[in-house]
Design a protein around this motif. Structure first.
Motif, PDB file in Angstrom:
ATOM      1  N   LYS A   1      -6.353   8.887 -13.389  1.00 48.20           N
ATOM      2  CA  LYS A   1      -5.610  10.080 -13.796  1.00 48.20           C
ATOM      3  C   LYS A   1      -5.009  10.789 -12.590  1.00 48.20           C
ATOM      4  O   LYS A   1      -3.995  11.481 -12.706  1.00 48.20           O
ATOM      5  CB  LYS A   1      -6.529  11.027 -14.566  1.00 48.20           C
ATOM      6  CG  LYS A   1      -6.878  10.548 -15.969  1.00 48.20           C
ATOM      7  CD  LYS A   1      -7.727  11.586 -16.701  1.00 48.20           C
ATOM      8  CE  LYS A   1      -7.994  11.150 -18.133  1.00 48.20           C
ATOM      9  NZ  LYS A   1      -8.842  12.137 -18.846  1.00 48.20           N
ATOM     10  N   GLY A   2      -5.649  10.618 -11.445  1.00 43.23           N
ATOM     11  CA  GLY A   2      -5.138  11.241 -10.228  1.00 43.23           C
ATOM     12  C   GLY A   2      -4.033  10.443  -9.566  1.00 43.23           C
ATOM     13  O   GLY A   2      -3.657  10.704  -8.421  1.00 43.23           O
ATOM     14  N   ASN A   3      -3.515   9.430 -10.292  1.00 48.30           N
ATOM     15  CA  ASN A   3      -2.392   8.622  -9.824  1.00 48.30           C
ATOM     16  C   ASN A   3      -2.712   7.843  -8.547  1.00 48.30           C
ATOM     17  O   ASN A   3      -1.847   7.607  -7.715  1.00 48.30           O
ATOM     18  CB  ASN A   3      -1.144   9.481  -9.613  1.00 48.30           C
ATOM     19  CG  ASN A   3       0.107   8.782 -10.102  1.00 48.30           C
ATOM     20  OD1 ASN A   3       0.032   7.954 -11.015  1.00 48.30           O
ATOM     21  ND2 ASN A   3       1.233   9.083  -9.507  1.00 48.30           N
ATOM     22  N   GLU A   4      -3.962   7.416  -8.420  1.00 51.09           N
ATOM     23  CA  GLU A   4      -4.336   6.527  -7.327  1.00 51.09           C
ATOM     24  C   GLU A   4      -4.872   5.227  -7.910  1.00 51.09           C
ATOM     25  O   GLU A   4      -5.348   5.196  -9.055  1.00 51.09           O
ATOM     26  CB  GLU A   4      -5.395   7.181  -6.440  1.00 51.09           C
ATOM     27  CG  GLU A   4      -6.700   7.499  -7.161  1.00 51.09           C
ATOM     28  CD  GLU A   4      -7.722   8.171  -6.260  1.00 51.09           C
ATOM     29  OE1 GLU A   4      -8.930   8.066  -6.582  1.00 51.09           O
ATOM     30  OE2 GLU A   4      -7.327   8.795  -5.265  1.00 51.09           O
ATOM     31  N   ILE A   5      -4.756   4.164  -7.136  1.00 53.42           N
ATOM     32  CA  ILE A   5      -5.209   2.865  -7.634  1.00 53.42           C
ATOM     33  C   ILE A   5      -6.738   2.837  -7.650  1.00 53.42           C
ATOM     34  O   ILE A   5      -7.391   2.991  -6.619  1.00 53.42           O
ATOM     35  CB  ILE A   5      -4.658   1.722  -6.769  1.00 53.42           C
ATOM     36  CG1 ILE A   5      -3.125   1.664  -6.902  1.00 53.42           C
ATOM     37  CG2 ILE A   5      -5.267   0.378  -7.193  1.00 53.42           C
ATOM     38  CD1 ILE A   5      -2.471   0.645  -6.006  1.00 53.42           C
ATOM     39  N   ALA A   6      -7.280   2.663  -8.858  1.00 50.09           N
ATOM     40  CA  ALA A   6      -8.734   2.632  -9.023  1.00 50.09           C
ATOM     41  C   ALA A   6      -9.260   1.198  -9.129  1.00 50.09           C
ATOM     42  O   ALA A   6     -10.379   0.907  -8.711  1.00 50.09           O
ATOM     43  CB  ALA A   6      -9.140   3.418 -10.273  1.00 50.09           C
TER      44      ALA A   6
ATOM     45  N   LYS B   1       0.843  -1.193   0.000  1.00 46.44           N
ATOM     46  CA  LYS B   1       0.000   0.000   0.000  1.00 46.44           C
ATOM     47  C   LYS B   1       0.887   1.256   0.000  1.00 46.44           C
ATOM     48  O   LYS B   1       1.776   1.406   0.838  1.00 46.44           O
ATOM     49  CB  LYS B   1      -0.910   0.002   1.216  1.00 46.44           C
ATOM     50  CG  LYS B   1      -1.982   1.085   1.190  1.00 46.44           C
ATOM     51  CD  LYS B   1      -2.892   0.989   2.416  1.00 46.44           C
ATOM     52  CE  LYS B   1      -3.761  -0.243   2.360  1.00 46.44           C
ATOM     53  NZ  LYS B   1      -4.734  -0.309   3.482  1.00 46.44           N
ATOM     54  N   GLY B   2       0.645   2.119  -0.968  1.00 47.78           N
ATOM     55  CA  GLY B   2       1.415   3.366  -1.063  1.00 47.78           C
ATOM     56  C   GLY B   2       2.763   3.216  -1.731  1.00 47.78           C
ATOM     57  O   GLY B   2       3.488   4.207  -1.907  1.00 47.78           O
ATOM     58  N   LYS B   3       3.138   2.003  -2.114  1.00 50.26           N
ATOM     59  CA  LYS B   3       4.468   1.780  -2.689  1.00 50.26           C
ATOM     60  C   LYS B   3       4.430   1.441  -4.176  1.00 50.26           C
ATOM     61  O   LYS B   3       5.466   1.303  -4.805  1.00 50.26           O
ATOM     62  CB  LYS B   3       5.163   0.641  -1.940  1.00 50.26           C
ATOM     63  CG  LYS B   3       5.365   0.902  -0.451  1.00 50.26           C
ATOM     64  CD  LYS B   3       5.985  -0.301   0.239  1.00 50.26           C
ATOM     65  CE  LYS B   3       6.115  -0.051   1.738  1.00 50.26           C
ATOM     66  NZ  LYS B   3       6.664  -1.247   2.450  1.00 50.26           N
ATOM     67  N   LEU B   4       3.228   1.274  -4.730  1.00 56.26           N
ATOM     68  CA  LEU B   4       3.117   0.919  -6.137  1.00 56.26           C
ATOM     69  C   LEU B   4       3.027   2.161  -7.004  1.00 56.26           C
ATOM     70  O   LEU B   4       2.559   3.213  -6.562  1.00 56.26           O
ATOM     71  CB  LEU B   4       1.882   0.034  -6.363  1.00 56.26           C
ATOM     72  CG  LEU B   4       1.911  -1.338  -5.694  1.00 56.26           C
ATOM     73  CD1 LEU B   4       0.556  -2.026  -5.834  1.00 56.26           C
ATOM     74  CD2 LEU B   4       3.009  -2.205  -6.296  1.00 56.26           C
ATOM     75  N   GLN B   5       3.459   2.022  -8.253  1.00 59.03           N
ATOM     76  CA  GLN B   5       3.394   3.126  -9.201  1.00 59.03           C
ATOM     77  C   GLN B   5       2.911   2.609 -10.543  1.00 59.03           C
ATOM     78  O   GLN B   5       2.966   1.400 -10.816  1.00 59.03           O
ATOM     79  CB  GLN B   5       4.762   3.792  -9.345  1.00 59.03           C
ATOM     80  CG  GLN B   5       5.846   2.893  -9.911  1.00 59.03           C
ATOM     81  CD  GLN B   5       7.207   3.570  -9.899  1.00 59.03           C
ATOM     82  OE1 GLN B   5       7.614   4.178  -8.906  1.00 59.03           O
ATOM     83  NE2 GLN B   5       7.918   3.465 -11.014  1.00 59.03           N
TER      84      GLN B   5
END
Length: 1316
Positions: free
Chosen positions: A855-860, A822-826
């Motif tokens: 688009k907001g660079n969060e996992i959807a 969590k929080g470490k993926l891109q």
């Protein structure tokens, strides 16, 4: 029609499509108005045969005098007659073909009954298999096999010299070993016995006859000598390609259908003067889109005769060669819709399942979807559903005045998209009334009340009716997307050609959904299949197998083979009276990469380089090509000869010319015939002008909203679209839709139903990509994989119907990675995992996970694919060791690994992981690293496809909306499960329990309790401790089994996602074998224990007797050593079918896969070509099903002989504890695994067999001549024998309903459903 006078040198061309309901006739005399007729296909009170009646009516018009009925028709005015007919189609669909016997190689009497062993419908508790076409089967004692095998990459075992009577070179160049010569005397005795009992038609299928047809050909000669009227040889009637199952099925289908075709043709030609048509060019349309003379027309090649005419029709009228814009064809009829594609060349498929019968023959790639005018509309579990059930013509839709249900036609009528006054008044008891609009209005009002009451919405009946149309349109879009996008084509760059009686009402909305900007409707769109016959060419094909690499001298040899075939085809066309100057040829090579099974039929391009065309197509379809060092193999050479034969000039040139030269202007309002009220999405009910097409001049522009009517169809022009009227077409320009405005806070039931289709479509397309791009036989052929879409926290959203054992378990793998990273993926990261503690099932099932970023660079979302890798290292050279007791013995274990990061594929890192097992005692590393890497890349490609489609969906609707419906789909599944559990509470009470025992004595216990809210607890307390074996199952296995079984028990389609488990609490005590400790061996828990979990749930619910209770896992492993000491290892694995358990209303099915697997069995010929084995027998194990009022299904026998030293591994269950019956039904027979040793006799006089029981789990090293024989268990019976059934009737008597056309999309969908 005008006055016809026919000069002596002018004659009439007639083209006919005899459909199931109507027969369409098109006719032309040059320089006169075309004749178009439509009459009922069956009208015995007026005529015996519809095509003959149609010709009579045409001749009456042309001659200016009535030709009397039921008198021989004159022929002097006939230039040609062309026809497509449903005679073969209907005989196959209705199972009304010719009685015939099947002669098959000894050991394969049940080959076609078993087929690929997969069940047709994944979630049917009562399995109904497609019935075989033959009346009886007789085995023939003959046998050949291929000398050498593909895994011998060094060629050390390949023979090069023929040996008389023993080694013979086959037609492909392969050496064939004669194991058992044909016993002609025994064959003749069998044939005489069949003739004495009234059988005069026979089909023949022998192993490897596609390259060694000699035995089949001789049996064919003997059959004709013995007086058989028709003989179908698999080597002659099918496409003559590898795979015994489809080739044998094709021979049987030909024997079943061709006599019916001949019988029909005999009656047809008798309707003409002199009782023949030898002096009239009379051709029939074949399934491949080509015409053939009536004397050469066969049943096998006429199955899609009518639909093929439609494809030819839209391709010749709507495709403009100058622009090269490809066309999607949409033929929407009363019960179904056919979808196809044309891009300048007809696209063919060579193996399909049509009407439940596997066919190996060139057919146009036509795909039928069960959404037509008669498709029934229903509200089920919070979703709007359209089909697959159809109201047919009787009782028909509600508006037909026969008390029928609401159907798509009713929705169009209710919304003003059909004008009753323009329909014939043929309804009501006296067949003199109009469509019943009042009954339709009443039914929609009542249905709307129900929907609003259940959802709390305030929708109008019009919104509900349009919602059903929207769902129907989405159902039709799914196969179109698969047909185009999964082949690497962009759907938005196509035009849409719409035809069939109902197509014009849906054209605009379907095009909008697909992003297609132009819809084309030909003036003969309602009879386009008949018109297509007039536009078609006479075609002859020739095809032969080869087995060469496309390199060096072989290329010249292939050209020589093509030239030989060209000569054959040319002579066949000359025999059809085609001039040599009118013949064109298409050259094809069936090409594939070495080590893969996906061959592509490549047309010789303008450049002449087959290799260039192969690489281009491979890159487009699969997004990659292998390194130059990977050999390209050629499996078949094919020539398609196309003879121009007086076909009518196509209208595509007129289409382009009209668009360029006509002056367009808006139509005058006064041209409208009338105005009506029509409902459209977004604008509601509006006044809509109705135009008659015959009153619109070329150059007219009709702006939407509008309706354009001709005598047989309605064209709906939606608001903002505009229709251009041309001389032979109506072209509708449809504006591209921007982002769709949908509430992101309130769930719309209509959109919920649409999104259910969209999410599932994404998972299906992922599966198609994975299957086509993978390299291993296990994924590509056996389809042991799954693809799914998950929410941002890892909850399952949509899982295409792939492998049931993956249904719930993949979600836990995704959740593990989500929490861990969590929080470490891109963006761009791709993860790999297979560890049981990380949500895995067993180690060979490797999961590839890709986060989908917004688009907001969060996992959807997440997308994931899980595939079974045969070799990831392990004890004794296998990743499924039967004797493993610790996890490290089962191969590479991966909790979490970034396979791709910063755009780089970490090949070295994954290789290190896959070779690490070699560091453990007695273990080997993965020895198929190339397969591992290729399949991992295929999984990455599948995930990339899913990610792209999800991002496009969010672009279309907005992320908030898509995620809203993601959650709503999950809630919808929860509602369905709770409703079922409440019903169960009423029937069975609040608590009930069951117990079962594994072969080693370990007990599995289940107690189920249900509360009034529909929540349930599945408590496995009391289940035995973990085992010192590999039968332990991680918790994810039990979750999968529960989801699967709930869907089985509910009995209707529901979304399979995380919502299914929301009402369920699962108690799995730590340390039991369903929740083992870290490091415990688990490889058989996935394959064996999972089946037993399903059995105990069904037993506890009192739903079914035990099925065969395991997957009967068989594997073998070996090595090939080169003369220089280098070594190549190979491995093979399969699961083998057994008997299914009986229920209170049905017998169990025999030799079929049940429950948590549905993998295909490898075809005998493929198995023997690739590996050094001989499949001696694959048959139903007669009498092994438990006896009862309803008997359990029989198991199977599979007998494999070694031709080289091989290690065999078996992992199975139900060898010590028999499959139980229910309600006093008998137990099924236990399974048994034998090692049959070939040992020298003590006196040295030869060899004898020594049978050794291998037990349920073992690994043994076999020698050449040894055999491994697996007898799989039968299913348990239900009830006492002879006791009257509590339920009247049984499912096994249910008549199967089949789609008429099953092209590449349907084949893939069926394969994914049937082959897990």
């Amino acid at each position: 029609m005008g006055v016809y006078s026919v000069p002596a040198n002018k004659r009439v061309k007639i083209a006919i499509d005899r459909g199931g309901t109507f027969t369409d006739i098109w006719a032309r005399v040059e320089n006169q108005q075309d004749i178009v007729l439509k009459l009922l296909s069956v009208d015995p009170s007026n005529y015996d045969d519809a095509p003959t009646e149609g010709i009579r009516r045409v001749l009456s018009i042309v001659r200016g005098e009535e030709v009397p009925r039921r008198t021989p028709l004159p022929k002097e005015n006939l230039e040609y007659v062309r026809m497509g007919t449903t005679v073969a189609t209907n005989a196959l669909l209705e199972r009304k073909g010719a009685k015939h016997a099947l002669l098959v190689t000894k050991g394969f009497r049940d080959l076609l009954e078993i087929g690929y062993q997969s069940r047709p419908r994944l979630f049917d508790l009562n399995i109904v298999k497609s019935e075989v076409l033959y009346s009886e089967v007789q085995e023939v004692d003959e046998r050949v096999t291929i000398e050498g095998f593909d895994e011998d990459i060094f060629g050390v075992h390949k023979a090069t010299e023929e040996i008389s009577g023993s080694l013979i070179r086959g037609s492909s160049g392969d050496m064939i070993r004669i194991l058992t010569p044909l016993d002609e005397q025994a064959v003749r005795a069998t044939l005489r016995d069949l003739r004495s009992r009234g059988t005069d038609t026979v089909a023949v299928c022998f192993a490897h006859s596609y390259i060694y047809p000699n035995h089949e050909a001789r049996v064919g000669e003997l059959a004709l000598e013995e007086g058989f009227s028709h003989v179908s040889l698999s080597s002659a009637v099918a496409a003559n390609m590898i795979k015994m199952v489809p080739r044998g099925s094709s021979a049987s289908a030909d024997a079943y259908l061709t006599p019916e075709i001949k019988k029909y043709l005999k009656g047809f030609v008798k309707g003409f003067e002199d009782g023949h048509l030898d002096d009239v060019k009379t051709d029939f349309m074949q399934s491949d889109g080509g015409l053939v003379g009536h004397k050469s027309f066969s049943g096998l090649k006429g199955i899609l005769s009518g639909p093929a005419g439609g494809v030819v029709g839209f391709s010749r009228t709507s495709y403009v060669p100058e622009t090269k814009v490809p066309i999607v064809g949409l033929d929407m009829g009363g019960t179904s819709t056919d979808v196809s594609r044309y891009g300048g060349v007809f696209e063919h498929v060579f193996e399909t399942t049509t009407a439940g019968v596997t066919i190996q023959s060139p057919q146009l790639d036509i795909n039928t979807v069960a959404a037509g005018g008669g498709s029934i509309l229903a509200w089920r579990n919070g979703l709007l559903t359209v089909g697959p059930e159809s109201a047919s013509s009787h009782p028909g839709p509600a508006c037909y005045r026969k008390g029928g249900p609401l159907a798509v036609t009713d929705a169009n009528l209710f919304l003003g998209r059909l004008v009753p006054d323009f329909f014939p008044k043929i309804f009501g008891p006296n067949e003199n009334e109009a469509l019943d609009t009042e009954a339709v209005r009443h039914k929609f009002i009542e249905l709307t009340k129900i929907i609003n009451a259940e959802t709390g919405k305030t929708m109008s009946p019009e919104e509900v009716a349009y919602g059903f149309l929207d769902v129907a349109n989405e159902a039709m879009c799914r196969p179109i997307r698969a047909l185009t996008e999964a082949k690497g084509y962009e759907i938005g760059k196509h035009n849409l050609a719409v035809f069939g009686g109902a197509g014009g009402q849906h054209a605009c909305e379907i095009a909008s959904k697909l992003g297609i900007s132009t819809a084309i409707i030909h003036k003969y769109s309602s009879i386009l299949s008949a018109y297509g016959m007039a536009l078609a060419n006479v075609v002859q094909e020739a095809q032969e197998p080869v087995n060469v690499s496309y390199i060096g001298p072989a290329i010249e040899a292939l050209d020589s083979r093509l030239n030989e075939l060209r000569s054959k085809v040319k002579q066949a066309l000359l025999n059809e009276n085609i001039k040599e100057s009118d013949i064109d040829y298409e050259d094809y090579l069936n090409m594939r990469y070495q080590g893969t099974e996906t061959a592509m039929m490549i047309l010789r391009p303008a450049s002449g380089s087959f290799k260039e065309a192969f690489l281009e197509q491979h890159l487009r379809e699969f997004n990659f090509i292998f390194p130059e060092s990977r050999p390209i193999l050629v499996d078949d050479v094919r020539i398609r000869g196309i003879g121009g034969s007086g076909n009518v000039t196509a209208d595509a040139e007129r289409l382009q010319s009209d668009l360029q030269t006509l002056t367009f202007a808006p139509v005058k309002a006064t041209t409208a015939e009338r105005e009506i009220k029509t409902y459209f999405s977004g604008v509601g009910t509006v006044t809509t002008p109705v135009y008659l097409l015959e009153n619109l001049h070329p150059g007219s522009i009709v702006a939407g909203p509008a309706m354009i009517l001709d005598k047989t169809q309605s064209i709906v022009v939606v608001p903002s679209a505009q229709a251009k009227v041309l001389s032979a077409h109506v072209v509708i320009d449809i504006p591209r839709l921007g982002s769709i405005q949908t509430s992101s806070t309130a769930v719309d039931p209509i959109q919920l139903s649409v999104f259910a289709h969209r999410f599932m479509s994404i998972a299906e397309q992922m599966g198609r990509i994975l299957q086509k791009t993978s390299m291993s036989l296990n994924i590509k052929e056996r389809l042991d994989f799954s693809c799914a879409v998950f929410g941002p926290e890892g909850g399952l959203v949509a899982n295409a119907p792939h492998v049931p054992v993956h249904l719930g378990s993949m979600s836990y793998a995704v959740k593990y990675q989500h929490e861990l990273l969590k929080g470490k993926l891109q963006p761009g990261d791709v993860l790999v995992s297979n560890h049981p503690e990380a949500g895995g099932a067993h180690l060979p099932d490797v999961t590839v996970i890709t986060p989908v970023f917004s688009k907001g660079n969060e996992i959807a979302f997440y997308v994931a694919s899980r595939g079974h890798h045969t070799d990831i290292g392990g004890l004794g050279g296998t990743s499924m060791p039967p004797n493993s007791t610790e996890l490290w013995q089962e191969g590479a274990a991966i909790k979490s690994f970034r396979l791709i990061h910063d755009g780089l594929f970490d090949e070295e890192g994954i290789k290190k992981i896959l070779t690490a097992p070699g560091n453990f005692p007695g273990c080997t590393p993965s020895r198929r690293l190339d397969d591992n890497l290729s399949d991992l890349k295929a999984q990455v490609a599948a995930n990339n496809k899913g990610m792209t489609l999800i991002q496009a969906l969010m672009e279309e609707y907005g992320q908030d909306v898509v995620q809203l419906y993601m959650r709503a789909i999950q809630e919808n599944a929860e509602i369905a499960v709770r409703a079922f559990l409440r019903q169960t509470l009423e029937k069975k009470g609040a608590s009930f329990s069951g117990v079962d025992q594994m072969d080693n004595g370990s007990e599995m216990r289940l107690a189920v309790s249900i509360d009034p809210s529909g929540s349930a607890t599945f408590d496995f307390t009391g289940t035995a401790p973990e085992m010192y074996s590999n039968m332990n199952a991680p918790p994810s296995i039990t979750y999968s089994a529960i989801i699967y079984t709930l869907r089985l028990l509910i009995g209707i389609d529901i979304p399979l996602n995380q919502g299914c488990l929301a009402p369920i609490s699962i108690i799995l005590p730590k340390g039991c074998f369903l929740n083992p400790s870290a490091g415990a061996a688990v490889c058989a828990g996935n394959t064996q224990t999972s089946q037993r979990v399903v059995d105990i749930i069904l037993k506890t619910f009192g739903a079914a007797a035990a099925s065969h209770g395991c997957m009967n896992c068989l594997g073998f492993f070996g090595e090939v050593k080169n003369t220089d000491g280098t070594e190549h290892s190979y491995a093979f694995g399969e699961t083998i079918c057994g008997g299914s358990g009986a229920t209170a209303i049905a017998h169990g099915a025999s030799a079929v896969h049940t429950h948590m697997t549905n993998t295909r069995i490898t075809d005998p010929e493929t198995l023997e070509r690739r590996y050094p084995v001989i499949l001696r027998e694959f048959a139903v194990r007669k009498g092994s099903g438990g006896k009862g009022r309803f008997s359990g299904g029989d198991g199977a026998v599979r007998d494999i002989e070694c031709r080289q030293p091989i290690r065999f591994s078996v992992i199975s269950e139900r060898r010590a504890v028999a499959p139980y019956g229910m309600e006093d039904g008998g137990c099924g027979a236990k399974g048994v695994n034998y090692w049959v040793k070939r040992v020298e006799k003590e006196d040295g006089s030869g060899f004898e067999e020594r049978w050794v029981n291998m037990g349920p789990k073992n690994m043994v090293s076999m020698k050449e001549g040894d055999r491994c024989i697996i007898y799989t268990p039968g299913g348990g019976g239900w009830g006492l024998v002879g006791k009257e059934a509590a339920v009247n009737g049984k499912v096994n008597g249910t008549k199967q309903q089949y789609p008429r056309a099953a092209g590449s999309v349907a084949a893939t969908m069926n394969a994914q459903t049937e082959s897990n």
